[in-house]
Scaffold this active site. Structure first.
Site, PDB file in Angstrom:
ATOM      1  N   LYS A  53      84.773  34.782  31.248  1.00  0.00           N
ATOM      2  CA  LYS A  53      83.341  34.454  31.271  1.00  0.00           C
ATOM      3  C   LYS A  53      82.898  34.173  32.701  1.00  0.00           C
ATOM      4  CE  LYS A  53      83.536  32.823  26.526  1.00  0.00           C
ATOM      5  NZ  LYS A  53      83.807  31.723  25.621  1.00  0.00           N
ATOM      6  N   GLN A  97      84.206  25.430  25.319  1.00  0.00           N
ATOM      7  CA  GLN A  97      85.201  26.351  24.762  1.00  0.00           C
ATOM      8  C   GLN A  97      85.931  25.698  23.584  1.00  0.00           C
ATOM      9  OE1 GLN A  97      85.723  29.651  25.745  1.00  0.00           O
ATOM     10  NE2 GLN A  97      87.033  29.698  23.952  1.00  0.00           N
ATOM     11  N   ASP A 120      75.758  29.628  23.366  1.00  0.00           N
ATOM     12  CA  ASP A 120      76.698  30.119  22.351  1.00  0.00           C
ATOM     13  C   ASP A 120      76.021  30.193  20.974  1.00  0.00           C
ATOM     14  OD1 ASP A 120      79.233  31.002  22.972  1.00  0.00           O
ATOM     15  OD2 ASP A 120      80.123  29.002  23.090  1.00  0.00           O
TER      16      ASP A 120
END
Ligand code: NAD
Length: 291
Positions: A53, A97, A120
């Site tokens: 990312k 994460q 997200d």
């Protein structure tokens, strides 16, 4: 003939589109979009995802920062970091994460992320907005799957789409999105308690597999001419590879692909589009913040 839904090539193309937009914005004197990531612990797969990312962020000209926290970080410390990121005007979007260490309540952490920075698309507010068809951040993997189908011009209206898996990050949102206006699929969602799974999957014009079991889907479970989207990612040992492993999916591609009209390969299918969706969401967050 089987065609490839080439996520790697499409991701490159979309990244170039984003990079052009960022170049133009910075040439006009604006700051670059800023994506941050928080990682707790040293799980190998999570570290690889975050590194990818970060790399992709740099490739499109974003500012990127990674907050690396130790395995023993308390929930309170993590929530404090999230509070800081929520309030930092220079950060447009951030991700935490997953998975988190067992002693941290994942849902409490997700709930603490500001919906405006939740690139997200995991917060209840964004999921609620998505289900209502309102403006929102769509979770990255389902969004990537939709982008692949759209950009390759796959006909979806009235098609029977079978989704295997009902997780909050893949199965549930993708089933919702593909049933909505625009995609107009008739969706069946299968899960671990589904009976006669092969009977159902054999009816699928579009089969989306997010089951988390390596090479679970075999040729007898797939209809001739189906469009197959394999979301699964599994590392298996492979001494012939430099890094000692190779990546496989939830589908036994060696026997299934020949039956399909379109397939996503693993690696190089859904994965690259997941990262691109995160970049697209960050650019969207940046534009909203500038307004
Ligand atoms: P998960 O473990 O949260 O969910 C798996 C789902 O499969 C569950 O809903 C379960 O009900 C269902 N399931 C399990 N066994 C089944 C069975 N025998 N029959 C029918 N359904 C069954 O997994 P997830 O987070 O949704 O991820 C799925 C896979 O996708 C994993 O391999 C994961 O690594 C991968 N993944 C890939 C990306 C990407 O960017 N490509 C992103 C997220 C997840």
């Amino acid at each position: 003939m089987t065609d490839i839904l080439d996520g790697k090539a499409l991701a490159l193309q979309i990244k170039e589109e984003i990079a052009n937009e960022v170049r133009q914005l910075t040439a006009e004197g604006h700051r670059a979009p800023h994506l941050a990531a928080v990682i707790v612990g040293t799980d190998g797969a999570s570290m690889t995802y975050v590194a990818n990312k970060e790399k992709s962020s740099h490739e499109v000209g974003f500012t990127s920062s990674v907050y690396r926290m130790s395995e023993t970080t308390t929930e309170k410390q993590l929530l404090e970091t999230i509070d800081f990121l929520n309030n930092d005007p220079d950060i447009d979007g951030f991700i935490v994460q997953l998975p988190l260490p067992k002693h941290i309540n994942e849902q409490r952490v997700i709930n603490a992320i500001s919906p405006d920075k939740d690139v997200d698309g995991f917060t209840p507010v964004n999921i609620g907005r998505m289900v209502l068809g309102e403006e929102c951040f769509v979770p990255a993997t389902p969004m990537g799957i939709c982008t692949l189908l759209q950009r390759y011009g796959i006909e979806t209206a009235g098609k029977h789409c079978v989704v295997i898996g009902r997780s909050n990050i893949v199965g549930t949102p993708v089933a919702n999105l593909l049933s909505r206006k625009g995609f107009d699929c008739t969706v069946t969602m299968c899960h671990s308690k589904t009976q006669n799974l092969p009977e159902i999957t054999r009816q699928a014009d579009i089969l989306v597999v997010a089951i988390g079991k390596a090479e679970f889907i075999t040729a007898d479970m797939v209809k001739e001419g189906a469009v197959l989207v394999d979301v699964g990612i599994h590392r298996v040992e492979d001494a012939t590879k430099k890094n000692g492993y190779r990546v496989i999916g939830d589908v036994k591609h060696s026997e299934v692909d020949a039956k399909c009209s379109w397939v996503t390969p693993v690696p190089g299918g859904v994965g690259p589009l997941t990262i691109v969706s995160l970049l697209q969401n960050t650019l969207k967050a940046y534009k909203k913040h500038r307004k």
